[in-house]
Design a protein around this motif. Sequence first.
Motif, PDB file in Angstrom:
ATOM      1  N   TRP A 262       0.800  -1.209   0.000  1.00  0.00           N
ATOM      2  CA  TRP A 262       0.000   0.000   0.000  1.00  0.00           C
ATOM      3  C   TRP A 262       0.846   1.278   0.000  1.00  0.00           C
ATOM      4  CZ3 TRP A 262      -4.687  -0.509  -1.503  1.00  0.00           C
ATOM      5  CH2 TRP A 262      -5.424  -1.650  -1.195  1.00  0.00           C
ATOM      6  N   THR A 263       2.152   1.167   0.004  1.00  0.00           N
ATOM      7  CA  THR A 263       2.972   2.368   0.140  1.00  0.00           C
ATOM      8  C   THR A 263       2.876   3.270  -1.084  1.00  0.00           C
ATOM      9  OG1 THR A 263       5.166   3.216   0.675  1.00  0.00           O
ATOM     10  CG2 THR A 263       5.082   1.303  -0.775  1.00  0.00           C
ATOM     11  N   VAL A 264       2.747   4.552  -0.847  1.00  0.00           N
ATOM     12  CA  VAL A 264       2.707   5.544  -1.912  1.00  0.00           C
ATOM     13  C   VAL A 264       4.082   6.175  -2.120  1.00  0.00           C
ATOM     14  CG1 VAL A 264       1.682   7.758  -2.633  1.00  0.00           C
ATOM     15  CG2 VAL A 264       0.268   6.053  -1.480  1.00  0.00           C
ATOM     16  N   ASN A 265       4.875   6.234  -1.050  1.00  0.00           N
ATOM     17  CA  ASN A 265       6.119   7.015  -1.108  1.00  0.00           C
ATOM     18  C   ASN A 265       7.404   6.194  -1.195  1.00  0.00           C
ATOM     19  OD1 ASN A 265       5.521   6.134   1.516  1.00  0.00           O
ATOM     20  ND2 ASN A 265       6.728   7.763   2.466  1.00  0.00           N
ATOM     21  N   TRP A 266       7.376   4.887  -0.972  1.00  0.00           N
ATOM     22  CA  TRP A 266       8.633   4.122  -0.996  1.00  0.00           C
ATOM     23  C   TRP A 266       8.589   2.965  -1.995  1.00  0.00           C
ATOM     24  CZ3 TRP A 266      12.374   6.747   0.862  1.00  0.00           C
ATOM     25  CH2 TRP A 266      12.211   7.556   1.982  1.00  0.00           C
ATOM     26  N   GLU A 387      -0.611  15.959  -6.902  1.00  0.00           N
ATOM     27  CA  GLU A 387      -1.935  15.370  -7.123  1.00  0.00           C
ATOM     28  C   GLU A 387      -1.836  14.138  -8.013  1.00  0.00           C
ATOM     29  OE1 GLU A 387      -6.153  15.111  -6.775  1.00  0.00           O
ATOM     30  OE2 GLU A 387      -4.692  16.313  -5.662  1.00  0.00           O
ATOM     31  N   MET A 388      -1.041  14.218  -9.064  1.00  0.00           N
ATOM     32  CA  MET A 388      -0.879  13.065  -9.962  1.00  0.00           C
ATOM     33  C   MET A 388      -0.225  11.895  -9.252  1.00  0.00           C
ATOM     34  SD  MET A 388       0.060  14.561 -13.760  1.00  0.00           S
ATOM     35  CE  MET A 388       1.487  15.491 -13.223  1.00  0.00           C
ATOM     36  N   CYS A 389       0.747  12.185  -8.393  1.00  0.00           N
ATOM     37  CA  CYS A 389       1.412  11.112  -7.644  1.00  0.00           C
ATOM     38  C   CYS A 389       0.418  10.373  -6.744  1.00  0.00           C
ATOM     39  CB  CYS A 389       2.548  11.689  -6.791  1.00  0.00           C
ATOM     40  SG  CYS A 389       3.950  12.323  -7.738  1.00  0.00           S
ATOM     41  N   THR A 402       8.938  10.887  -7.525  1.00  0.00           N
ATOM     42  CA  THR A 402       8.478  12.240  -7.849  1.00  0.00           C
ATOM     43  C   THR A 402       7.838  12.902  -6.638  1.00  0.00           C
ATOM     44  OG1 THR A 402       8.064  11.535 -10.127  1.00  0.00           O
ATOM     45  CG2 THR A 402       7.048  13.590  -9.409  1.00  0.00           C
ATOM     46  N   LEU A 403       7.089  12.124  -5.860  1.00  0.00           N
ATOM     47  CA  LEU A 403       6.470  12.668  -4.655  1.00  0.00           C
ATOM     48  C   LEU A 403       7.537  13.139  -3.678  1.00  0.00           C
ATOM     49  CD1 LEU A 403       3.838  13.188  -3.088  1.00  0.00           C
ATOM     50  CD2 LEU A 403       4.039  10.878  -2.152  1.00  0.00           C
TER      51      LEU A 403
END
Length: 424
Positions: A262-266, A387-389, A402-403
Motif C-alpha cells: 500500500w505504500t505511496v512514497n517508498w 496530485e498526480m502522484c 516524484t512525490l
Amino acid sequence: SKRNVLKLMKMYYNKYFSKQFLFSLVFNPNNMSFVVCCLLLAEIVVNIIVIQHVKYTEIDWVAYMQEVEGVLNGTFDYTYLKGDTGPLVYPAGFIYIYAALYYVTNHGQNIRRAQYIFAFLYIALLYLVFRIYMKSKKVPPYVLVLTCCSSYRIHSIFVLRLFNDPVAMVLFYASVNLFLNSKWSLASLLYSMAVSVKMNILLFAPAILLTYLTCLGLKGTLIQLTICASVQVLLGIPFILTNPMAYIHGAFNLGRVFLYEWTVNWRFLSEDIFTNSYFHIGLLALHMTLLLFFYSSALIYLRSYATLISIQKKVRRQLSDCTEKLNMDTASQLFLLPLFTANLIGIACSRSLHYQFYVWYYHSLPYLLWCTRFTSIGRLCILGIIEMCWNTFPSTSLSSLTLHLCHIIILLGIARNRPNLKVE
C-alpha cells in the motif's frame, strides 16, 4: 425616485461588475469571502452528486465496525479487539466516535447515511480550512478554487471510503482555529481529541509545543500539556484499567510496520529495505535532523507571534477594528508556517504513506508553497504533480520518487525563505 434607483443600480453595477472587482475576487486574498461562500455551496452539491452516482468502495469501514462492536460487547482488552483488516491500532477517541456512527448507521449497515455524515464532515473541514486562509490572507482565492476542483482523492477519502483520517483532521483544524483565537485550553482539548482518533496529528506536536513555550511560558505550557494528557487518560480509562500495556502498544505503537503493497512514497525501494528496522531508524533520525534545522526560524516566527498577540491583548480597546484585524492577520502567518512545516517534515520522513494519508497535508500545501519564493506557475505545477502522484494507483517507482522530489523542493523553498536572524 426612479432616477435615484437607477443611479444606485448603476453604482453597484460599476462597483461589482467591473474588471477591477472581478480581478480582485480572483487574485486578492482580502476579497476571499465571496469565493469561499460559493465554494462551500458548490461542494455541498458535488458531495451529494458523488454519493448518489459514484459507487462506494469498502476498505476499512466494516473493520472499524467490527472493532467497535467488540468494545460495545464488553471487550476492553486491546489484545482481543480485531477486525477483518487486523488488530485495532487506534486510540480510544476513535472507538467513541465510531461507536456513535455504529448506532447512527444501524450497526454500520446504512452506508448511505454514513456517507452523508462524512459529507458534512468534509464541508466542516473546508469551512475550518477556509477560515484559516481568510484570516492569514496568504493565498489568493483562485488557488482555493483550483484546490477544490482538483481534490478527487480527498472527496474519495471522505465520502467513498469513510476513513478515520478525515475525522482526526476536522478536529485538528478546529483546534487550529481556536489557537489562532488564543483559546488555548479549548484548542488543546480538541487537539488531544484529534490525537485520540489517529496518531498522525502528533506530527504537528513539535510546533505546538514551541508555541506553548513562547506564548505561555513554562507554567502555561505545563497547564496545556496537562490538558492534553488528561484527555488521553480519561478517554482511555476503560482500556487502561483492563490491560494498560495492550492499550499503549496497540493504540500508540510507534514501531508499527506498514504493508509494502500500500505504500505511496517508498515504491522504488525493495520490500526488504522497506521493512528493515535500520531504514526506519534512519527515517526517524532524518525527521529529528530536519526539525532541528528549522528550529531557529520557527522560534523567530513564534516569538514574533507571541509579541504580536501580547500587544493585541494589551491595547485591544485602544485599537480600531481595522488595525487589530491587520495585526492578527500578520500573527496568524507566523503561527501557521511552523505548524504546517513540522507536519510536512513528518510526512516527508514517514515510514509509509497510504492513499488516505493525503488528507493529512493536502489543505496545507497551498499555504506552504505560497511561503516560498517560487513563481505562481511553479507553485501550481508542484501542486499538480503531487496530485498526480497521489492519484497513481498502484504507486510506481516513478510516482513515489516524484512525490519525494516535490516534498524536498517545498522544504528547500521554505528553507530558502527563512529570516536571516540569529536566535539568542
